[in-house]
Design an enzyme around this catalytic site. Structure first.
Site, PDB file in Angstrom:
ATOM      1  N   GLN A 284       0.816  -1.210   0.000  1.00  0.00           N
ATOM      2  CA  GLN A 284       0.000   0.000   0.000  1.00  0.00           C
ATOM      3  C   GLN A 284       0.854   1.265   0.000  1.00  0.00           C
ATOM      4  O   GLN A 284       0.436   2.297  -0.524  1.00  0.00           O
ATOM      5  CB  GLN A 284      -0.934  -0.006   1.208  1.00  0.00           C
ATOM      6  CG  GLN A 284      -2.090  -0.979   1.071  1.00  0.00           C
ATOM      7  CD  GLN A 284      -3.070  -0.878   2.220  1.00  0.00           C
ATOM      8  OE1 GLN A 284      -2.692  -0.806   3.387  1.00  0.00           O
ATOM      9  NE2 GLN A 284      -4.351  -0.875   1.908  1.00  0.00           N
TER      10      GLN A 284
ATOM     11  N   LEU B 162     -11.313   0.135   5.791  1.00  0.00           N
ATOM     12  CA  LEU B 162     -11.191   0.631   4.414  1.00  0.00           C
ATOM     13  C   LEU B 162     -11.256   2.147   4.380  1.00  0.00           C
ATOM     14  O   LEU B 162     -10.588   2.782   3.556  1.00  0.00           O
ATOM     15  CB  LEU B 162     -12.294   0.044   3.536  1.00  0.00           C
ATOM     16  CG  LEU B 162     -12.246   0.456   2.061  1.00  0.00           C
ATOM     17  CD1 LEU B 162     -10.937   0.029   1.405  1.00  0.00           C
ATOM     18  CD2 LEU B 162     -13.435  -0.114   1.292  1.00  0.00           C
ATOM     19  N   ALA B 163     -12.029   2.738   5.279  1.00  0.00           N
ATOM     20  CA  ALA B 163     -12.138   4.198   5.328  1.00  0.00           C
ATOM     21  C   ALA B 163     -10.763   4.845   5.493  1.00  0.00           C
ATOM     22  O   ALA B 163     -10.433   5.828   4.814  1.00  0.00           O
ATOM     23  CB  ALA B 163     -13.060   4.618   6.468  1.00  0.00           C
ATOM     24  N   ASP B 164      -9.949   4.296   6.391  1.00  0.00           N
ATOM     25  CA  ASP B 164      -8.602   4.830   6.598  1.00  0.00           C
ATOM     26  C   ASP B 164      -7.790   4.793   5.312  1.00  0.00           C
ATOM     27  O   ASP B 164      -6.979   5.684   5.032  1.00  0.00           O
ATOM     28  CB  ASP B 164      -7.865   4.023   7.672  1.00  0.00           C
ATOM     29  CG  ASP B 164      -8.550   4.072   9.030  1.00  0.00           C
ATOM     30  OD1 ASP B 164      -9.352   5.005   9.248  1.00  0.00           O
ATOM     31  OD2 ASP B 164      -8.294   3.183   9.855  1.00  0.00           O
ATOM     32  N   GLN B 165      -8.010   3.735   4.516  1.00  0.00           N
ATOM     33  CA  GLN B 165      -7.168   3.483   3.354  1.00  0.00           C
ATOM     34  C   GLN B 165      -7.650   4.186   2.082  1.00  0.00           C
ATOM     35  O   GLN B 165      -6.898   4.292   1.117  1.00  0.00           O
ATOM     36  CB  GLN B 165      -7.088   1.976   3.119  1.00  0.00           C
ATOM     37  CG  GLN B 165      -6.456   1.238   4.294  1.00  0.00           C
ATOM     38  CD  GLN B 165      -6.815  -0.234   4.332  1.00  0.00           C
ATOM     39  OE1 GLN B 165      -7.001  -0.857   3.304  1.00  0.00           O
ATOM     40  NE2 GLN B 165      -6.910  -0.792   5.523  1.00  0.00           N
TER      41      GLN B 165
ATOM     42  N   HIS C  80      -7.231   6.803  13.457  1.00  0.00           N
ATOM     43  CA  HIS C  80      -6.386   6.612  12.279  1.00  0.00           C
ATOM     44  C   HIS C  80      -6.846   7.513  11.146  1.00  0.00           C
ATOM     45  O   HIS C  80      -6.028   8.129  10.453  1.00  0.00           O
ATOM     46  CB  HIS C  80      -6.444   5.149  11.812  1.00  0.00           C
ATOM     47  CG  HIS C  80      -5.517   4.253  12.554  1.00  0.00           C
ATOM     48  ND1 HIS C  80      -5.676   2.890  12.605  1.00  0.00           N
ATOM     49  CD2 HIS C  80      -4.413   4.511  13.279  1.00  0.00           C
ATOM     50  CE1 HIS C  80      -4.718   2.357  13.324  1.00  0.00           C
ATOM     51  NE2 HIS C  80      -3.930   3.316  13.737  1.00  0.00           N
TER      52      HIS C  80
END
Length: 338
Positions: A100, A283-286, A307
């Site tokens: 990532q 997933l929100a963080d990413q 995060h």
């Protein structure tokens, strides 16, 4: 050259990885101090060090402070070069976190890239290879990213020893995308992964998940995987809606009953299903960083985690975007605007 001054004590390894990604994508160097200062073992661990070394290798960058345990890092990138790369973490450190970190830089490069990573593929404190393949990369495809990941062998914590290969195509344009609604429920499937452990553990996990999530026998799978360098157990629940797929994971732990592991996952799935959110907390963080690189986007999620907020503040230092979030009582709506 003037460097961005960054405080790494306001979060964990994600702040460092985001800084590396944004530095590679923008050409902006940085000095980060207090890296993982609030963690039990502060400073760079093996997976963070691999990410730093990889960022330097693909860009011909300059680094200072790239040693295990270092809490200060100076990084100045050069231009990113596409090609074939192999990076070995050497422990159960997450290959997915390294992937990532590098992925956005490669989709901006001039040419295709093939990347092989060796280390952990299924770690309790990181997205696993199944999550990346089932949830993260399909979400990025909606934004315009063309990338895939192939799991060669599983690497469970603490032994590691797994391997993945990722392919990344250059991306000419990112789309500003909205993940607001997940659509109607299509299916829920649960899988227990077993590596060099008794199948009875997985059967007990699946029994609990079937009962808690009202799943049929056809929705439950017990799968033995080829052992890498040590035993492991992961239980995965794939929740597919018309417009979005989420993957929830729990890991077997010594001294923790299989039923307890499954209960934790079932609770997380239920929390998601009972909400109006499109994307999960993880997933929100990413999604923040690729949306910021696209110049905008929006999604609904279950909660605005620490995060998410700390990552948003760091992204705003590198890019001319504003990230906001608010709750309507049913979900958090997160927006990225120029």
């Amino acid at each position: 050259m003037e460097l961005l001054q960054l405080d790494g004590s306001q979060g964990g390894g994600q702040l460092l990885r985001s800084a590396l990604t944004l530095s590679l994508c923008t050409g902006t160097g940085f000095l980060m101090e207090g890296i993982r200062a609030g963690r039990p073992r502060p400073g760079l661990m093996r997976q963070h060090l691999t990410a730093v070394q990889a960022a330097c290798a693909i860009s011909g960058g300059e680094i200072q402070g790239a040693t295990l345990g270092s809490t200060t890092l100076r990084f100045v990138p050069g231009p990113v070069t596409a090609g074939e790369y192999t990076f070995v973490i050497g422990t159960a450190g997450s290959t997915m976190l390294v992937l990532q970190t590098l992925l956005p830089a490669f989709w901006q490069a001039r040419g295709a890239t093939r990347l092989r990573l060796e280390g952990g593929t299924h770690n309790p404190l990181a997205p696993n290879a199944d999550f990346i393949a089932e949830t993260y990369l399909p979400a990025l495809r909606r934004i315009g990213v063309c990338a895939s990941v192939e799991l060669e062998s599983h690497g469970f914590y603490p032994a590691g020893g797994g391997a993945v290969t990722a392919s990344v195509e250059p991306c000419t344009k990112l789309e500003q995308t909205v993940f607001a609604s997940r659509g109607s429920l299509v299916s829920i499937r649960a899988t227990a992964l077993m590596s060099a452990l008794s199948a009875s553990i997985g059967r007990r996990e699946l029994f609990v998940l079937g009962k808690r999530l009202d799943l049929s026998e056809e929705d439950l799978e017990l799968r033995s995987v080829r052992p890498a360098t040590g035993p492991g157990n992961a239980v995965l629940v794939r929740v597919e809606h018309e417009d979005h797929v989420e993957l929830f994971t729990g890991y077997g732990e010594r001294g923790v009953a299989a039923e307890k592991v499954a209960e934790r996952v079932a609770t997380a799935v239920r929390h998601y299903l009972d909400s109006q959110a499109c994307v999960s907390e993880h997933l929100a963080d990413q999604l923040l960083l690729p949306m910021a690189l696209a110049g905008g986007g929006e999604f609904t999620t279950c909660t605005a985690s620490d995060h998410l907020t700390s990552n948003a503040a760091l992204i705003e230092k590198f890019l001319p975007v504003e990230i906001s979030w608010k709750s309507d009582g049913e979900a958090w709506r997160v927006r990225v605007d120029l």
